[in-house]
Write a protein that holds these residues in place. Structure first.
Motif: not given
Length: 646
Positions: A180-186
């Motif tokens: 998720x962090x790789x795409x800027x999300x949680x």
């Protein structure tokens, strides 16, 4: 006395039937008086027999229950009156009541036509206990499942990989924290979102064929590049595993992605090292013969120039040929420095002073349209390197920068001391420690990624044919690696190039007194008829060197190999000098020959010549006690070798 009329018999049969029903049963008329009941009611509710008489008011039942605490605390008559009032409404009702003894009784009342109501009482204690047990089991199972999910989440979040699952839509149903962090999300916000929405339409368009193939039931592995939230361009390798049921129907895909940026960097560095090694081996393979050819060419040209000294018209032909041969010799020597991995004479070098001196020289020699700036962020400790090779490396970088800018722009030298930790050291391919960092940055157009990757390859150049030989940056690379450092290039297109040299720091030490002259030309010696044994397997080279020695005043004996030379040394006591090539056919090379000669005749003076030494000779040269002169060489250099012979 029992009523024996048909109607009485029927009433007894009906009562007997009601008594066998496993539910309590009452019927009250419109005046709320008991019409009928059954035995199970009194057993279930533990009611006294007296209340079973027909005509007993409903209020008596309520009063008995209230007095024994069935309805809890409160005024008994008030509780009775409230229940009588509700019963008099004759409305359907259902309630469950837990008795003080623990049983749970379900009470269901239905009004009767013309007034009154019928009520059933069911013991649902076992049913409720089973339901409560089931609820507890479900609750425990849910808690364990939630705990298992949390543990699985902790595990997947701790794994250094990007893990996710999407369904056939495709929409995400799971993602670990890294994914998720790789795409800027949680991890929570990514659930339920469509794949194109998360990864972006451009990347989805690139990866869609792989997703379609995976959703068709095939395991798929692919690689892609993406700039992450931190702005770093990363190389990724993803594997899609279809999520299939026992019938082979695909319900989604599991995703496992790994950041292989460092792996790709290592592969590129290994390929680069293999290329460098291959070029070094290729260079070493031809250098010996090529230097022999240049020795013959230069030797004969220099002889021709001396013989034609009284004919100046020949100089315009001879001098350019000598100049071209010398340039060829310089080119081979640069290649040999790369191939041999020669470290020169490393010693503590004041990098800041070296760069400042070089910058001053560059400002005088560069066009006025090129600005040369030196920036010191601190005063670093000395670096351990060969000063002349450092100057040559920096000069190459400056000239490359000038050419990249088209002769107009700014060259910025920045010098600083920087620590390199173990992580950064692994990336750079050096040992952890303190380094002097030298940045050479230009304001040119920069490089493409392909050019940047190949920049250190020997003979690779983007210049027009004849404008460069492609050895500048490879020479810098070789110098940096031989000095236990490294060199990197950062060059975003349109933002210029920045070449960074890392050289290990060292502590300063006192310089040796006096200037050293490695060429030996200050110790030139001419002969007075002394006998020299020349050992050289190449006939042409032997002829040139013999003539040079004759010109210097020596008498010359010739031998083609070590065996022939040793025979001469044993039988001819007048031999005063041994000049031998290092690389020769047979089991004994020039270094071994020299040692054997000194054993046979300790007074003999020895000097060695070499076009290129490799393998065993390279290792022996490191501890060779005899002076060595590289081919090709002028007569003056040969005179210097004679003066340095031992």
């Amino acid at each position: 006395m029992a009523d024996e009329t048909p109607a009485g018999v029927q009433l007894r049969l009906l009562q007997a039937a009601l008594d066998h029903i496993n539910q309590g049963f009452t019927v009250f008329d419109g005046d709320l008086r008991l019409v009928a009941s059954n035995r199970w009611l009194f057993e279930l509710l533990e009611l006294p027999e007296r209340l079973s008489r027909p005509g007993t008011p409903f209020a008596e039942f309520m009063r008995f229950n209230a007095e024994r605490g069935e309805y809890g605390d409160g005024d008994i008559e008030t509780m009775v009156a409230e229940r009588v009032r509700r019963a008099g409404a004759f409305r359907p009702h259902y309630l469950e009541r837990r008795r003080p003894s623990g049983e749970v009784v379900a009470i269901k009342g239905e009004p009767l036509p013309g007034g009154g109501f019928v009520t059933t009482y069911t013991d649902i204690t076992d049913q409720r206990q089973r339901e409560e047990a089931l609820e507890r089991a479900v609750s425990d199972r849910t808690a364990k499942l939630r705990e298992s999910e949390q543990r699985l989440r902790l595990i997947t979040d701790a794994i250094p990989a990007l893990i996710a699952r999407f369904d056939a839509e495709p929409c995400y149903t799971f993602a670990n924290r890294r994914y998720a962090a790789w795409f800027g999300l949680t991890a929570e916000s990514i659930i339920g979102r469509a794949v194109p929405e998360v990864i972006g339409d451009r990347l989805y368009g690139e990866l869609e064929p792989h997703l379609r193939r995976a959703l068709a039931g095939h395991e798929v592995t692919y690689e892609y590049r993406r700039t992450g939230p931190d702005g770093r361009l990363a190389e990724m390798r993803s594997t899609l595993l279809p999520d299939m049921d026992e019938h082979g129907e695909v319900h989604g895909c599991f995703v496992l992605s790994l950041d292989i940026t460092e792996q790709k960097l290592r592969e590129a560095e290994l390929q680069q090292a293999q290329k460098m090694e291959a070029v070094g081996q290729l260079t070493g393979g031809v250098a010996h013969d090529f230097n022999n050819l240049l020795t013959i060419v230069l030797g004969n040209l220099n002889a021709l120039r001396r013989l034609a000294a009284d004919r100046p018209e020949l100089a315009e032909f001879v001098d350019p040929a000598i100049d071209a041969a010398n340039r060829g010799s310089s080119l081979v020597n640069r290649l040999l420095a790369f191939a041999r991995g020669s470290t020169g004479e490393p010693r503590p070098v004041d990098v800041a002073a070296t760069v400042v001196d070089l910058s001053r020289l560059l400002r005088r020699s560069m066009p006025s349209s090129v600005e040369v700036v030196t920036q010191l962020t601190d005063v670093p400790r000395p670096a351990r390197a060969d000063r002349s090779q450092l100057e040559n490396a920096l000069l190459n970088l400056a000239l490359n920068a000038r050419d990249a800018m088209g002769g107009r722009g700014r060259i910025l030298f920045t010098i600083a001391e920087t620590p390199v930790d173990s992580v950064r050291a692994t990336v750079l391919g050096v040992a952890p420690g303190d380094y002097v960092r030298i940045d050479v940055k230009d304001t040119g157009p920069g490089m493409t990624e392909e050019v940047r990757r190949r920049a250190f390859e020997p003979f690779f150049t983007t210049k027009e044919f004849g404008a460069g030989n492609g050895l500048g940056l490879s020479t810098v690379y070789g110098f940096a690696r031989r000095s236990a450092g490294t060199v990197t290039i950062a060059s975003p297109p349109g933002e210029g190039a920045c070449v960074t040299l890392y050289l290990p720091c060292t502590e300063p030490q006192a310089e040796p007194a006096g200037d050293e002259d490695d060429s030996g030309e200050r110790n030139q010696v001419t002969g007075t008829g002394e006998l020299v044994l020349l050992v050289e397997d190449d006939t042409g080279v032997r002829a040139v060197v013999r003539r040079q020695l004759n010109d210097l005043g020596y008498l010359v004996l010739e031998a083609e190999d070590a065996g022939e030379a040793l025979d001469m040394i044993r039988s001819i006591g007048e031999i005063r000098y041994l000049i031998s090539d290092i690389v020769m056919p047979g089991q004994m090379n020039g270094i071994a020959l020299a040692r054997e000669a000194k054993t046979l005749t300790p007074a003999i003076r020895v000097g060695l010549i070499s076009g290129y030494a490799e393998g065993r000779e390279t290792q022996e040269l490191a501890s060779c006690p005899f002076p060595v002169l590289a081919k090709p060489f002028a007569t003056e250099a040969l005179a210097g070798l004679m003066g340095r012979s031992v």
